[in-house]
Design an enzyme around this catalytic site. Structure first.
Site, mmCIF file in Angstrom:
data_model
loop_
_atom_site.group_PDB
_atom_site.id
_atom_site.type_symbol
_atom_site.label_atom_id
_atom_site.label_comp_id
_atom_site.label_asym_id
_atom_site.label_seq_id
_atom_site.Cartn_x
_atom_site.Cartn_y
_atom_site.Cartn_z
ATOM 1 C CB SER A 50 -30.811 -30.951 -4.254
ATOM 2 O OG SER A 50 -29.680 -30.912 -5.110
ATOM 3 C CG ASP A 82 -34.989 -33.066 -2.723
ATOM 4 O OD1 ASP A 82 -35.858 -33.347 -1.869
ATOM 5 O OD2 ASP A 82 -34.032 -33.825 -3.012
ATOM 6 C CG ASP A 104 -35.310 -31.108 5.814
ATOM 7 O OD1 ASP A 104 -35.825 -31.236 6.948
ATOM 8 O OD2 ASP A 104 -34.427 -31.860 5.384
ATOM 9 N N GLY A 181 -29.333 -42.247 -0.092
ATOM 10 C CA GLY A 181 -28.085 -42.846 -0.559
ATOM 11 C C GLY A 181 -28.213 -44.315 -0.935
#
Ligand code: 13P
Length: 307
Positions: A50, A82, A104, A181
């Site tokens: 990430s 990511d 994204d 999560g």
């Protein structure tokens, strides 16, 4: 072997009706646990990083570490960005040797998401790298993404088909009920299998499930028993994962499970041995627990034995 693209791993997975774990890594120990398990189980694997992990470890440090370790395993490995938030982030990932990137722009309107994704696809393909985009909106918290349950919405199948056509993206993350999560809903979180099937019927490209951690009860129990605090956690059931890979889900994102495993094992060691201060003794059980988690996921997804 040398790194391969995410597309090479995922096209084979969709065709073969199995899923490949895309495990988030931050450091040496996570990377070792994931790669050693993949090698042992003969499973293709994606290691994903990430933007937060890049800041934490240093992009080149982490990418070069993975590439070097991957060169000495004999199963296919890809390094994936990511939740890339911009073309610039994707470009710098590619410069550092990533073989797969996610852009994204799922929080932007459809046309804007198409425009940005298309730009990334053109750049990445010119550099031999494959691309993931996202359509629809997942709930939960993930790096730059923080979406409340009311703002989350599921992917529309016709829109997904149009998006793929307009952008030329290689694999698509879809919103089908999962969230990032440890809190994915009460009991067994709902997965919209009918929606996955409809989307998969409209496109041959591999589909991606974000928020796919299992958050197993035994793990949260041990986390709590060792002094950790966690509420009513719940993850994706093994049967839901397995079923989704039968008709189109090929990339399955797992981060929370490894974080929980790592921290639980560290807590247990420190609780049992207050005098211990050798990091190797503290981190070896953490690696072992992460191996256990990733091995189970590879078996459930059916990627074990495919390489
Ligand atoms: P989890 O939080 O379920 O592990 O999902 C991680 C993820 O989707 C990363 O993109």
């Amino acid at each position: 072997m040398p790194l391969v693209t995410g597309g090479a791993i995922l096209s084979a997975a969709r065709a073969g009706k199995y899923g490949v774990g895309a495990f988030n890594t931050n450091n040496l120990e996570f990377t070792q646990a994931i790669l050693e398990t993949a090698e042992k189980l003969r499973s293709p694997v994606i290691l994903q990083i990430s933007e937060g992990a890049r800041k934490y470890a240093g992009t080149e440090n982490l990418a070069h570490l993975i590439a070097d370790m991957a060169s000495r395993v004999t199963v296919p490995v890809a390094i994936h960005q990511d939740h890339g938030s911009s073309l610039e982030i994707c470009k710098s990932a590619i410069a550092a040797g990533f073989t797969s990137v996610m852009i994204d722009a799922s929080h932007d309107p459809f046309e804007e998401n198409v425009r940005i994704t298309k730009e990334v696809v053109e750049y990445a393909h010119a550099h031999g790298v494959t691309v993931e985009a996202e359509l629809g909106r997942l709930g939960g918290i993930e790096e730059h993404v923080n979406v409340s349950a009311e703002d989350a919405f599921l992917t529309d199948p016709e829109e997904a088909a149009r998006f793929i056509e307009l952008t030329g993206v290689d694999y698509l993350a879809i919103a089908i009920g999962t969230s990032h999560g440890a809190y994915k809903g009460k009991g067994r979180p709902f997965i919209d299998h009918a929606r996955i099937e409809k989307i998969a019927a409209l496109t041959p490209i591999p589909l991606v499930m974000h928020g796919a951690s299992g958050v197993p009860q035994w793990l949260t129990d041990r986390f709590k028993a060792s002094g950790g605090e966690i509420g009513e956690a719940a993850g994706i059931h093994d049967d839901d994962l397995k079923r989704s890979t039968q008709y189109g889900i090929a990339k399955v994102n797992i981060d929370t499970d490894l974080r929980l495993a790592f921290t639980t094992a560290v807590r247990e060691v420190l609780l049992k041995n207050p005098a211990e201060f050798d990091p190797r003794k503290i981190l070896t059980p953490a690696k072992e627990m992460m191996k256990e988690i990733s091995a189970h996921r590879m078996q459930v997804l059916g990627s074990a034995g495919q390489a």
